[in-house]
Design a protein around this motif. Sequence first.
Motif, short mmCIF file in Angstrom:
data_model
loop_
_atom_site.label_atom_id
_atom_site.label_comp_id
_atom_site.label_asym_id
_atom_site.label_seq_id
_atom_site.Cartn_x
_atom_site.Cartn_y
_atom_site.Cartn_z
N LEU A 6 41.94 44.16 17.54
CA LEU A 6 41.95 45.19 16.40
C LEU A 6 43.28 44.81 15.58
O LEU A 6 43.47 44.93 14.42
CB LEU A 6 42.04 46.49 16.72
CG LEU A 6 40.80 46.91 17.63
CD1 LEU A 6 41.01 48.41 18.18
CD2 LEU A 6 39.55 46.76 16.76
N TRP A 7 44.41 44.56 16.41
CA TRP A 7 45.71 44.33 15.89
C TRP A 7 45.73 43.08 14.69
O TRP A 7 46.27 43.33 13.75
CB TRP A 7 46.70 43.86 16.88
CG TRP A 7 48.06 43.87 16.42
CD1 TRP A 7 49.02 44.78 15.97
CD2 TRP A 7 48.88 42.56 16.34
NE1 TRP A 7 50.34 44.23 15.57
CE2 TRP A 7 50.10 42.72 15.90
CE3 TRP A 7 48.30 41.28 16.36
CZ2 TRP A 7 50.92 41.70 15.57
CZ3 TRP A 7 49.21 40.25 16.12
CH2 TRP A 7 50.69 40.60 15.87
N ALA A 8 45.17 42.18 15.19
CA ALA A 8 45.05 40.98 14.43
C ALA A 8 44.18 41.16 12.99
O ALA A 8 44.43 40.55 12.00
CB ALA A 8 44.50 39.60 15.18
N ALA A 9 43.15 41.94 13.42
CA ALA A 9 42.23 42.10 12.43
C ALA A 9 42.92 43.05 11.00
O ALA A 9 42.42 42.89 9.80
CB ALA A 9 40.95 42.89 12.62
N ALA A 10 43.84 43.62 11.60
CA ALA A 10 44.75 44.42 10.28
C ALA A 10 45.06 43.32 9.14
O ALA A 10 45.53 43.86 8.13
CB ALA A 10 45.66 45.37 10.75
N GLY A 11 45.64 42.23 9.76
CA GLY A 11 46.02 41.40 8.92
C GLY A 11 45.14 40.09 8.54
O GLY A 11 45.63 39.12 7.92
N ALA A 12 43.78 40.50 8.47
CA ALA A 12 42.70 39.40 8.40
C ALA A 12 42.93 38.90 6.55
O ALA A 12 42.78 37.69 6.43
CB ALA A 12 41.43 40.23 8.36
N ASP A 13 43.26 39.92 5.72
CA ASP A 13 43.37 39.44 4.27
C ASP A 13 44.66 38.52 4.12
O ASP A 13 44.43 37.52 3.48
CB ASP A 13 43.55 40.95 3.48
CG ASP A 13 44.81 41.72 4.06
OD1 ASP A 13 45.14 41.56 5.11
OD2 ASP A 13 45.22 42.65 3.22
N LEU A 21 46.75 32.68 3.62
CA LEU A 21 47.64 31.61 3.86
C LEU A 21 46.82 30.60 4.48
O LEU A 21 47.32 29.34 4.16
CB LEU A 21 48.34 32.29 5.21
CG LEU A 21 49.50 33.35 4.84
CD1 LEU A 21 50.12 33.99 5.99
CD2 LEU A 21 50.45 32.81 3.95
N PHE A 22 45.68 30.85 4.90
CA PHE A 22 44.96 29.40 5.63
C PHE A 22 43.82 29.22 4.51
O PHE A 22 42.75 28.38 5.03
CB PHE A 22 44.31 29.87 6.81
CG PHE A 22 45.53 30.10 7.96
CD1 PHE A 22 46.25 28.97 8.19
CD2 PHE A 22 45.93 31.20 8.38
CE1 PHE A 22 47.39 29.17 9.34
CE2 PHE A 22 46.81 31.46 9.21
CZ PHE A 22 47.70 30.28 9.75
N ASN A 23 43.54 29.83 3.47
CA ASN A 23 42.44 29.34 2.44
C ASN A 23 40.98 29.78 3.17
O ASN A 23 40.42 28.83 2.96
CB ASN A 23 42.60 28.08 1.97
CG ASN A 23 41.67 27.95 0.79
OD1 ASN A 23 41.62 28.85 -0.08
ND2 ASN A 23 41.58 26.81 0.48
N LEU A 24 40.77 30.81 3.72
CA LEU A 24 39.80 31.29 4.62
C LEU A 24 38.87 32.44 3.81
O LEU A 24 39.53 32.95 2.91
CB LEU A 24 40.10 31.51 5.90
CG LEU A 24 40.65 30.55 6.63
CD1 LEU A 24 40.99 31.14 8.16
CD2 LEU A 24 39.59 29.39 7.08
N SER A 25 37.74 32.45 4.13
CA SER A 25 36.93 33.56 3.52
C SER A 25 37.33 35.09 4.34
O SER A 25 37.43 34.84 5.65
CB SER A 25 35.55 33.48 3.67
OG SER A 25 34.84 34.58 3.40
#
Length: 459
Positions: free
Chosen positions: A364-371, A376-380
């Motif tokens: 959950l914590w990591a998902a908060a920075g998904a955008d 940064l990594f050029n991902l969808s």
Amino acid sequence: MHRPWSNLRARVFPDHWSLLFGQIAFYSFIMIVLSGVVLTAYYEPSVDAVVYDGPYTPLRGVEMSRALDSTMAISFEVRGGLLMRQLHHWSTLIMMAAITLHLLRLFFTAGFRRPRRLNWLVVFGLLVVMLGAALTGTSLPDDMASGTSLAVLDGVLQATPLVGPEISALLFGGEFPGNVIAWFYPLHVIVLPLVLVILFAVGAVLALRQKPAQYAGPGRTESNVVGRSATVAAVKSVGLFCFVAGVSILMAATATINPVWLYGPADPANASAGVGPAWYLAFLDGALRLAPGWEFVLWGRTFSLAILLPVAACTLFLGLVAVYPFLEERVTRDRRDHHLLERPRKNPTRTGIGVAGITFYGTLWAAAGADTMAILFNLSVNALLHVFQVVLIVGPPIALFVTRRICIGLQERATEIALHGIETGQVLRLPDGGYVEQHRPVDAYRRRQLVPAAAKDTE
């Protein structure tokens, strides 16, 4: 009548670095209070509009609330004001980290068992109250970043069935944005600090009334305590306070945090970009991002799973953390008093559950920075969120299984070393032609540390 502090000078305190997290949290709280008193003298908790005419040129002539105007004045016009603001913020982060680590230490070493179940609830209460204090505190500057957070909070409340809209109207004094500072300011300055003081006091009294918990080792039993005297512990505690204060001030003087002047005043029609929640609140934002956008109508009202699932999941997670000592006691039927702490490997199931909980929280914590990760990594972003959704479901059980296997393997390895010694790599040929590797025996201290039962059997 016996008082818990009557024999304080004669008490012995265990000496281990992991036992210092509680003290670090308390000393950080002292720094928060001291810096908060200074900030209170200059801060104006008002949403009345004024035109900024201070020294920060990019915002000169911009309309903003008195709250933000006074925060800008503290940052640029009050001598040492920016240092106090950043000291307040950094100390909060250190305190949150110390409480979290203290809670994890209690969990993985079984420091929550009888007679310390109330101690666990006190530490958990400190964590929850600090979350509330941090949320109310970050909203007081009334800048764009805090305004965006409040907009998310209002959206969550509005979508919560039955009581959500009423709570939102009460909190914001009507429609958003309202005057939330009128509620948050007394909560942040008076109510929540007072609750924290009470919890710290209760925790101190409980610690004095109970025998200190210690790690197992030679000469350490359930009925004695091996450690340092109260005088030595007090001197070390003073030194720790000086260290915590020094690190906090150094961070406040050299590392910029929460630069409200870059965000500008809050605006209900706009949202800040590139600004995420504080790390200790990120799991809530991540839960909102991972929830599916499903809706259903019941009793003439629309219910959104995008809100219900995150609220229910986070509430259930925190609730399970709070009552875990009671659940474990009920399952294991172990109602004895324990004064020796356990190594995490000694209880593979509990350790696995803890790692599974960390995996759930961490996802959950990591998902908060998904955008941010996607940029940064050029991902969808959508693909990344789908990955996090899968990890959230399958990650905790996998973590539980793998951790249990690792703990069991470590136990078997420790038993082998305790009984047969450490492999030296030297191979000897026996008279009958066979070969055997030499082992170096371990001393009694190391043997007892590895496997206490094996140590007793071989002594």
